[in-house]
Design a protein around this motif. Structure first.
Motif, PDB file in Angstrom:
ATOM      1  N   LEU A 157      -2.452  12.328  20.660  1.00  0.00           N
ATOM      2  CA  LEU A 157      -2.062  12.440  19.204  1.00  0.00           C
ATOM      3  C   LEU A 157      -1.985  11.484  18.365  1.00  0.00           C
ATOM      4  O   LEU A 157      -2.076  11.071  17.534  1.00  0.00           O
ATOM      5  N   ASN A 158      -0.897  10.974  18.877  1.00  0.00           N
ATOM      6  CA  ASN A 158       0.335  10.427  18.826  1.00  0.00           C
ATOM      7  C   ASN A 158      -0.658   8.832  18.007  1.00  0.00           C
ATOM      8  O   ASN A 158      -0.567   7.930  17.431  1.00  0.00           O
ATOM      9  N   MET A 201       0.797  -0.981   0.170  1.00  0.00           N
ATOM     10  CA  MET A 201       0.107  -0.017  -0.266  1.00  0.00           C
ATOM     11  C   MET A 201       0.624   1.691   0.153  1.00  0.00           C
ATOM     12  O   MET A 201       1.692   1.545   0.867  1.00  0.00           O
ATOM     13  N   SER A 202       0.510   2.101  -0.825  1.00  0.00           N
ATOM     14  CA  SER A 202       1.143   3.286  -1.033  1.00  0.00           C
ATOM     15  C   SER A 202       1.093   4.385  -0.286  1.00  0.00           C
ATOM     16  O   SER A 202       0.222   4.379   0.982  1.00  0.00           O
ATOM     17  N   LYS A 203       1.661   5.513   0.034  1.00  0.00           N
ATOM     18  CA  LYS A 203       1.758   5.901   1.680  1.00  0.00           C
ATOM     19  C   LYS A 203       0.858   7.162   1.642  1.00  0.00           C
ATOM     20  O   LYS A 203       0.795   7.496   0.546  1.00  0.00           O
ATOM     21  N   ILE A 204       0.312   7.476   2.964  1.00  0.00           N
ATOM     22  CA  ILE A 204      -0.482   8.620   2.822  1.00  0.00           C
ATOM     23  C   ILE A 204      -0.404   9.823   3.502  1.00  0.00           C
ATOM     24  O   ILE A 204       0.861   9.728   4.039  1.00  0.00           O
ATOM     25  N   HIS A 205      -0.259  10.832   2.239  1.00  0.00           N
ATOM     26  CA  HIS A 205       0.573  12.051   2.197  1.00  0.00           C
ATOM     27  C   HIS A 205      -0.424  13.316   3.790  1.00  0.00           C
ATOM     28  O   HIS A 205      -1.179  12.927   2.782  1.00  0.00           O
ATOM     29  N   LEU A 248       3.737  10.068  13.083  1.00  0.00           N
ATOM     30  CA  LEU A 248       2.769   8.936  12.521  1.00  0.00           C
ATOM     31  C   LEU A 248       3.888   8.286  11.786  1.00  0.00           C
ATOM     32  O   LEU A 248       4.924   7.795  11.619  1.00  0.00           O
ATOM     33  N   PRO A 249       3.571   6.859  12.043  1.00  0.00           N
ATOM     34  CA  PRO A 249       4.443   5.468  11.675  1.00  0.00           C
ATOM     35  C   PRO A 249       4.917   5.552   9.802  1.00  0.00           C
ATOM     36  O   PRO A 249       3.606   5.790   9.832  1.00  0.00           O
ATOM     37  N   GLU A 250       5.414   5.872  10.245  1.00  0.00           N
ATOM     38  CA  GLU A 250       6.267   6.320   8.627  1.00  0.00           C
ATOM     39  C   GLU A 250       6.275   4.804   7.478  1.00  0.00           C
ATOM     40  O   GLU A 250       5.993   5.657   6.260  1.00  0.00           O
ATOM     41  N   ILE A 308      -7.132   8.718  10.515  1.00  0.00           N
ATOM     42  CA  ILE A 308      -6.561   9.472   9.526  1.00  0.00           C
ATOM     43  C   ILE A 308      -7.159   7.986   8.446  1.00  0.00           C
ATOM     44  O   ILE A 308      -8.070   7.348   7.683  1.00  0.00           O
ATOM     45  N   LEU A 309      -6.977   6.568   8.932  1.00  0.00           N
ATOM     46  CA  LEU A 309      -7.532   5.088   8.451  1.00  0.00           C
ATOM     47  C   LEU A 309      -8.691   4.954   8.340  1.00  0.00           C
ATOM     48  O   LEU A 309      -9.298   4.900   6.920  1.00  0.00           O
ATOM     49  N   ALA A 310      -9.490   5.666   9.492  1.00  0.00           N
ATOM     50  CA  ALA A 310     -10.854   5.233   9.098  1.00  0.00           C
ATOM     51  C   ALA A 310     -11.173   6.276   8.013  1.00  0.00           C
ATOM     52  O   ALA A 310     -12.379   5.438   7.368  1.00  0.00           O
TER      53      ALA A 310
END
Length: 222
Positions: free
Chosen positions: A208-209, A1-5, A24-26, A216-218
Protein backbone atom coordinates in the motif's frame (compact mmCIF):
# COMPACT_ATOMS: atom_id res chain seq x y z
CA UNK A 1 1.53 22.25 -5.74
CA UNK A 2 -0.69 22.22 -2.66
CA UNK A 3 -0.92 19.03 -0.66
CA UNK A 4 -3.69 16.52 -1.27
CA UNK A 5 -5.74 15.97 1.87
CA UNK A 6 -6.41 12.27 2.48
CA UNK A 7 -9.06 11.23 5.00
CA UNK A 8 -8.96 7.61 6.19
CA UNK A 9 -11.80 5.66 7.82
CA UNK A 10 -11.04 2.36 9.63
CA UNK A 11 -13.09 -0.82 9.50
CA UNK A 12 -15.89 -1.98 11.79
CA UNK A 13 -15.08 -1.30 15.45
CA UNK A 14 -11.46 -0.57 14.53
CA UNK A 15 -9.33 2.29 15.80
CA UNK A 16 -7.32 4.69 13.68
CA UNK A 17 -4.19 2.77 14.73
CA UNK A 18 -4.83 0.34 11.87
CA UNK A 19 -3.31 3.06 9.68
CA UNK A 20 -0.13 3.44 11.74
CA UNK A 21 1.95 1.64 9.13
CA UNK A 22 0.54 3.59 6.20
CA UNK A 23 2.96 6.35 5.29
CA UNK A 24 2.32 8.71 2.38
CA UNK A 25 4.98 11.20 1.23
CA UNK A 26 4.54 14.36 3.30
CA UNK A 27 5.55 16.55 0.39
CA UNK A 28 2.40 15.53 -1.51
CA UNK A 29 -0.15 14.39 1.06
CA UNK A 30 -1.59 15.36 4.41
CA UNK A 31 -3.35 12.47 6.16
CA UNK A 32 -6.34 12.89 8.48
CA UNK A 33 -7.75 9.96 10.46
CA UNK A 34 -11.49 9.67 11.01
CA UNK A 35 -12.98 7.87 14.02
CA UNK A 36 -16.17 5.93 14.58
CA UNK A 37 -18.76 7.75 16.66
CA UNK A 38 -21.63 6.13 18.56
CA UNK A 39 -24.76 6.33 16.38
CA UNK A 40 -27.88 8.11 17.51
CA UNK A 41 -31.01 6.05 18.14
CA UNK A 42 -32.50 4.93 14.81
CA UNK A 43 -29.86 6.87 12.86
CA UNK A 44 -29.73 5.91 9.18
CA UNK A 45 -26.45 5.17 7.46
CA UNK A 46 -27.04 8.22 5.25
CA UNK A 47 -27.48 10.52 8.24
CA UNK A 48 -24.51 8.99 10.02
CA UNK A 49 -22.37 9.48 6.90
CA UNK A 50 -23.39 13.13 6.77
CA UNK A 51 -22.45 13.55 10.44
CA UNK A 52 -19.00 11.99 9.96
CA UNK A 53 -18.54 14.03 6.77
CA UNK A 54 -18.83 17.17 8.90
CA UNK A 55 -15.37 16.29 10.26
CA UNK A 56 -13.85 16.91 6.83
CA UNK A 57 -12.38 20.39 6.82
CA UNK A 58 -10.65 20.57 3.43
CA UNK A 59 -12.11 20.89 -0.09
CA UNK A 60 -11.78 18.08 -2.63
CA UNK A 61 -10.28 15.47 -0.31
CA UNK A 62 -9.44 11.87 -1.12
CA UNK A 63 -11.53 9.48 0.97
CA UNK A 64 -10.07 6.08 1.86
CA UNK A 65 -12.15 3.51 3.74
CA UNK A 66 -11.39 0.00 4.94
CA UNK A 67 -14.09 -2.72 5.07
CA UNK A 68 -17.23 -1.14 6.64
CA UNK A 69 -15.31 2.12 6.50
CA UNK A 70 -15.24 1.63 2.73
CA UNK A 71 -19.01 1.43 2.68
CA UNK A 72 -19.21 4.53 4.85
CA UNK A 73 -16.92 6.70 2.71
CA UNK A 74 -19.02 5.86 -0.34
CA UNK A 75 -22.04 7.20 1.53
CA UNK A 76 -20.03 10.21 2.73
CA UNK A 77 -19.29 11.06 -0.90
CA UNK A 78 -22.93 12.21 -1.16
CA UNK A 79 -22.02 15.12 1.11
CA UNK A 80 -18.41 15.79 0.15
CA UNK A 81 -17.03 16.88 -3.20
CA UNK A 82 -14.34 14.21 -3.04
CA UNK A 83 -11.48 14.16 -5.47
CA UNK A 84 -11.55 10.37 -5.31
CA UNK A 85 -12.99 7.58 -3.19
CA UNK A 86 -10.75 4.58 -2.54
CA UNK A 87 -11.97 1.47 -0.74
CA UNK A 88 -9.81 -1.32 0.65
CA UNK A 89 -11.07 -4.81 1.58
CA UNK A 90 -14.65 -3.63 1.06
CA UNK A 91 -17.52 -3.74 -1.46
CA UNK A 92 -18.96 -1.28 -3.98
CA UNK A 93 -22.57 -2.46 -3.69
CA UNK A 94 -24.59 -5.16 -1.98
CA UNK A 95 -24.29 -7.22 -5.17
CA UNK A 96 -20.71 -7.96 -4.06
CA UNK A 97 -21.81 -9.39 -0.70
CA UNK A 98 -21.12 -13.10 -0.10
CA UNK A 99 -24.11 -15.41 0.11
CA UNK A 100 -24.09 -15.52 3.92
CA UNK A 101 -24.72 -11.76 4.03
CA UNK A 102 -27.67 -12.09 1.67
CA UNK A 103 -29.02 -15.01 3.70
CA UNK A 104 -28.70 -13.00 6.91
CA UNK A 105 -30.76 -10.23 5.31
CA UNK A 106 -33.46 -12.60 4.10
CA UNK A 107 -33.77 -14.50 7.39
CA UNK A 108 -33.06 -11.45 9.60
CA UNK A 109 -30.57 -13.69 11.40
CA UNK A 110 -28.36 -10.68 12.11
CA UNK A 111 -30.93 -9.52 14.68
CA UNK A 112 -30.16 -12.57 16.81
CA UNK A 113 -26.40 -12.18 17.00
CA UNK A 114 -25.52 -12.03 20.72
CA UNK A 115 -23.66 -8.73 20.84
CA UNK A 116 -22.56 -9.34 24.41
CA UNK A 117 -20.54 -12.28 23.13
CA UNK A 118 -19.11 -10.23 20.27
CA UNK A 119 -17.78 -7.77 22.85
CA UNK A 120 -15.35 -10.51 23.89
CA UNK A 121 -12.11 -9.42 22.22
CA UNK A 122 -11.53 -12.76 20.46
CA UNK A 123 -15.03 -12.86 18.99
CA UNK A 124 -14.93 -9.19 18.03
CA UNK A 125 -11.59 -9.79 16.31
CA UNK A 126 -13.08 -12.64 14.27
CA UNK A 127 -16.17 -10.61 13.44
CA UNK A 128 -14.27 -7.49 12.41
CA UNK A 129 -11.13 -8.90 10.84
CA UNK A 130 -11.95 -12.47 9.80
CA UNK A 131 -11.00 -15.91 11.07
CA UNK A 132 -7.30 -15.63 10.22
CA UNK A 133 -6.74 -13.16 13.02
CA UNK A 134 -6.61 -15.78 15.78
CA UNK A 135 -2.93 -16.56 15.39
CA UNK A 136 -1.98 -12.95 16.05
CA UNK A 137 -4.79 -11.99 18.41
CA UNK A 138 -2.70 -10.08 20.93
CA UNK A 139 -1.18 -7.96 18.19
CA UNK A 140 -4.58 -6.90 16.95
CA UNK A 141 -6.26 -6.29 20.30
CA UNK A 142 -5.14 -2.66 20.21
CA UNK A 143 -6.76 -2.15 16.81
CA UNK A 144 -10.27 -2.80 18.13
CA UNK A 145 -11.48 0.42 19.72
CA UNK A 146 -15.29 0.45 19.74
CA UNK A 147 -16.87 -2.13 22.01
CA UNK A 148 -20.22 -0.45 22.48
CA UNK A 149 -23.21 -2.76 22.02
CA UNK A 150 -25.39 -0.06 20.46
CA UNK A 151 -22.70 0.72 17.89
CA UNK A 152 -22.16 -2.96 17.05
CA UNK A 153 -25.89 -3.65 16.61
CA UNK A 154 -26.22 -0.58 14.43
CA UNK A 155 -23.11 -1.34 12.35
CA UNK A 156 -24.06 -4.96 11.65
CA UNK A 157 -27.55 -3.92 10.59
CA UNK A 158 -26.25 -1.13 8.33
CA UNK A 159 -23.89 -3.52 6.56
CA UNK A 160 -26.45 -6.27 6.04
CA UNK A 161 -29.18 -3.84 4.92
CA UNK A 162 -26.96 -1.62 2.75
CA UNK A 163 -29.20 -0.82 -0.19
CA UNK A 164 -26.68 0.30 -2.81
CA UNK A 165 -27.15 -1.79 -5.96
CA UNK A 166 -25.57 0.50 -8.55
CA UNK A 167 -21.77 0.61 -8.45
CA UNK A 168 -20.10 4.00 -8.70
CA UNK A 169 -17.60 3.39 -11.49
CA UNK A 170 -15.36 6.16 -10.15
CA UNK A 171 -14.66 4.31 -6.91
CA UNK A 172 -11.18 2.77 -6.83
CA UNK A 173 -11.32 -0.66 -5.20
CA UNK A 174 -8.23 -2.40 -3.76
CA UNK A 175 -8.87 -5.98 -2.70
CA UNK A 176 -6.90 -9.00 -1.54
CA UNK A 177 -7.29 -12.28 -3.37
CA UNK A 178 -7.56 -14.23 -0.09
CA UNK A 179 -10.09 -11.98 1.70
CA UNK A 180 -12.24 -14.28 3.86
CA UNK A 181 -14.91 -11.68 4.72
CA UNK A 182 -15.59 -10.40 1.20
CA UNK A 183 -14.32 -13.23 -1.07
CA UNK A 184 -12.83 -11.92 -4.29
CA UNK A 185 -15.03 -14.21 -6.40
CA UNK A 186 -17.90 -11.81 -5.69
CA UNK A 187 -15.88 -8.66 -6.43
CA UNK A 188 -15.86 -6.88 -9.79
CA UNK A 189 -13.30 -4.44 -11.21
CA UNK A 190 -10.70 -4.08 -8.51
CA UNK A 191 -6.95 -3.75 -8.08
CA UNK A 192 -5.97 -7.20 -6.84
CA UNK A 193 -3.33 -7.59 -4.14
CA UNK A 194 -1.85 -11.08 -4.26
CA UNK A 195 -1.95 -12.75 -0.87
CA UNK A 196 -3.99 -9.91 0.59
CA UNK A 197 -6.42 -10.90 3.36
CA UNK A 198 -9.20 -8.86 4.93
CA UNK A 199 -6.61 -7.25 7.20
CA UNK A 200 -4.16 -6.35 4.48
CA UNK A 201 -4.20 -2.74 5.70
CA UNK A 202 -1.90 -4.24 8.36
CA UNK A 203 -0.27 -7.18 6.60
CA UNK A 204 0.27 -5.60 3.16
CA UNK A 205 1.21 -2.11 4.30
CA UNK A 206 4.40 -2.21 2.22
CA UNK A 207 2.38 -2.80 -0.96
CA UNK A 208 0.00 0.00 0.00
CA UNK A 209 2.80 2.42 0.83
CA UNK A 210 4.42 1.70 -2.52
CA UNK A 211 1.24 1.96 -4.58
CA UNK A 212 -1.22 4.30 -2.86
CA UNK A 213 0.61 7.49 -3.83
CA UNK A 214 0.53 6.68 -7.55
CA UNK A 215 -3.08 5.45 -7.30
CA UNK A 216 -4.11 8.73 -5.68
CA UNK A 217 -2.12 10.87 -8.11
CA UNK A 218 -3.51 8.95 -11.07
CA UNK A 219 -6.97 9.66 -9.68
CA UNK A 220 -5.96 13.30 -9.36
CA UNK A 221 -5.36 13.52 -13.10
CA UNK A 222 -8.75 12.11 -14.05
Amino acid sequence: MSKIHVYMMPGLAASTSIFERIILPEADFEVHLLKWEIPFDHESLKNYAERIANNIKHPNPVLIGVSFGGILVQEMARFVDAKKVIIISSVKSNLEFPRRFKLAKTTKAYKFIPMSLILNIENLAKFSFGATINKRLKLYEKFLAVRDIRYLKWAVEQIILWDRTVIDENVIHIHGDTDDVFPIKYINKCIVVKGGTHIMILSKYKWLNENLPSIILAAEKK
